[in-house]
Design an enzyme around this catalytic site. Sequence first.
Site, mmCIF file in Angstrom:
data_model
loop_
_atom_site.group_PDB
_atom_site.id
_atom_site.type_symbol
_atom_site.label_atom_id
_atom_site.label_comp_id
_atom_site.label_asym_id
_atom_site.label_seq_id
_atom_site.Cartn_x
_atom_site.Cartn_y
_atom_site.Cartn_z
ATOM 1 C CG ASN A 71 -68.097 -77.336 -53.009
ATOM 2 O OD1 ASN A 71 -68.015 -78.372 -53.668
ATOM 3 N ND2 ASN A 71 -68.889 -77.243 -51.953
ATOM 4 N N GLY B 219 -73.168 -82.020 -56.991
ATOM 5 C CA GLY B 219 -73.096 -80.856 -57.861
ATOM 6 C C GLY B 219 -74.434 -80.165 -57.962
ATOM 7 C CB THR C 38 -75.418 -81.219 -63.342
ATOM 8 O OG1 THR C 38 -75.012 -79.957 -63.864
ATOM 9 C CG2 THR C 38 -74.501 -82.291 -63.894
ATOM 10 C CD GLU D 44 -74.500 -82.771 -51.326
ATOM 11 O OE1 GLU D 44 -75.198 -81.741 -51.497
ATOM 12 O OE2 GLU D 44 -73.279 -82.756 -51.203
ATOM 13 C CB CYS E 255 -73.938 -77.803 -50.855
ATOM 14 S SG CYS E 255 -73.249 -79.176 -49.895
ATOM 15 C CD GLU F 107 -72.519 -88.635 -51.020
ATOM 16 O OE1 GLU F 107 -71.706 -89.014 -51.881
ATOM 17 O OE2 GLU F 107 -72.660 -87.429 -50.688
#
Length: 479
Positions: free
Chosen positions: A150, A226, A230, A248, A282, A460
Amino acid sequence: MKIQNYINGEFINPLNDQWLDNYNPANGQVYGSIPNSTKADVELAYNSAKNAFNQWSNTTLEERSRILIKISELLESNLEKLAKAESKDNGKPVALAKSVDIPRAASNFRFFANAITQFASESHDSTGQNAINYTLRQPIGIVGCISPWNLPLYLFTWKIAPALAAGNCVIAKPSEVTPVTAFLLGDICNEAGLPKGVMNIIHGLGTSAGQAIVEHPDIKAISFTGGTSTGAHIARTAAPMFKKLSLELGGKNPNIIFGDCDYENMLDTTVRSSFANQGQICLCGSRILVESSIYEQFKADFVAKVKNLKVGDPSDPNTNLGALVSKPHLEKVLGYIDKAKDENATILSGGNQLSIPNFEGGYYMEPTVIEVSSNDCNINQEEIFGPVVSIMPFDSEEQALSLANSTKYGLSATLWTNNLKRTLRMSKRLEAGIVWVNTWMMRDLRTPFGGMKDSGVGREGGFEALRFFTEPKNICLKY
């Protein structure tokens, strides 16, 4: 355009000579090919990184900082080229890539180039014991960075920059859907003087190339952005090897609007926070909760503004929304519109695929506003990741909090109110890693970033990223 893996400072074909098609979302046409890399390519990259690690980890902070700043400067000087490449690969408007994606990628390198020179270790004088305890923060070694489609270069560099700054060597995998700017970064790294093997870029599918990075026994840390499913798979794979993980993941973010807000500012920002990057961020506020006293006014005003958004050619500076990233993703998003209809939700605006003149094969859809009566519906509980938002009213602060927190996600929240006491109460109780009050997407790179619940593990940004990419070692010295 033929993309190659970047290993040991060189561009090479995949060892199996297998390739994947790369599509332009704006017209649906194949315009390039990328490596369909496997475990063998990852192993080659690992050996390259291993050979470079001793040199890079012992490079002075000043030299590491100088190289990363040079990368930042080269990103800035290649703004036009990179922005056009990002738009062609992702479908987003060129204007958005020029104003946000590429400048932020440059800022990521510059920030961590400076941050590493200020990253200090702790020491403790053990009074009465004639001892000093001090902490060394040493690079982990070889780390894996896996980024999404994205915000391709933006989030790719968000991981790579702190990993390199901390003295690690990196094996990075961009999304196979948007590989081009990561590919172009290889030349920039060479021009900046990054030693061979310090960064390696592997292209391919998550199920093969990504899996090989995650399961490699000597890649000791994984930073991934992602989808939640996953992320869960990565956690299960990595757990027996005790890898460090920063995940994240998804979001279903509430945008809570009270009647005492700065209405016009809120309205303009809410349109942006709903549909920026085609809603493929997101952090977009995909659940809009509005106090009943202004609900009908907001509904009318918001829908009117949304209907005025221009969907079309990403290279047109007047375009607000470009193409969605891929045909499968477009079909997924449209599927949620069907689910909303099945649940008796009301489509207030949009909901349809669009055919754009001269771009008939592109993956376009109308920005969509859906009125719902229950927070339990699919479109309020599942991450759509497209230009689709729901709206519903609330009557009290407690109800707003209950609605906001009643999902499995906890990435971000936006709160619109001029009541300071309410701001403090709600910000504390909202289950989200970041809360914006009377704004959206205002980022300070010094602050921690990440989610709660199914939105991820770890943080992060700032020194949090440098802590993640280093191992702390306590040394006790008795004198």
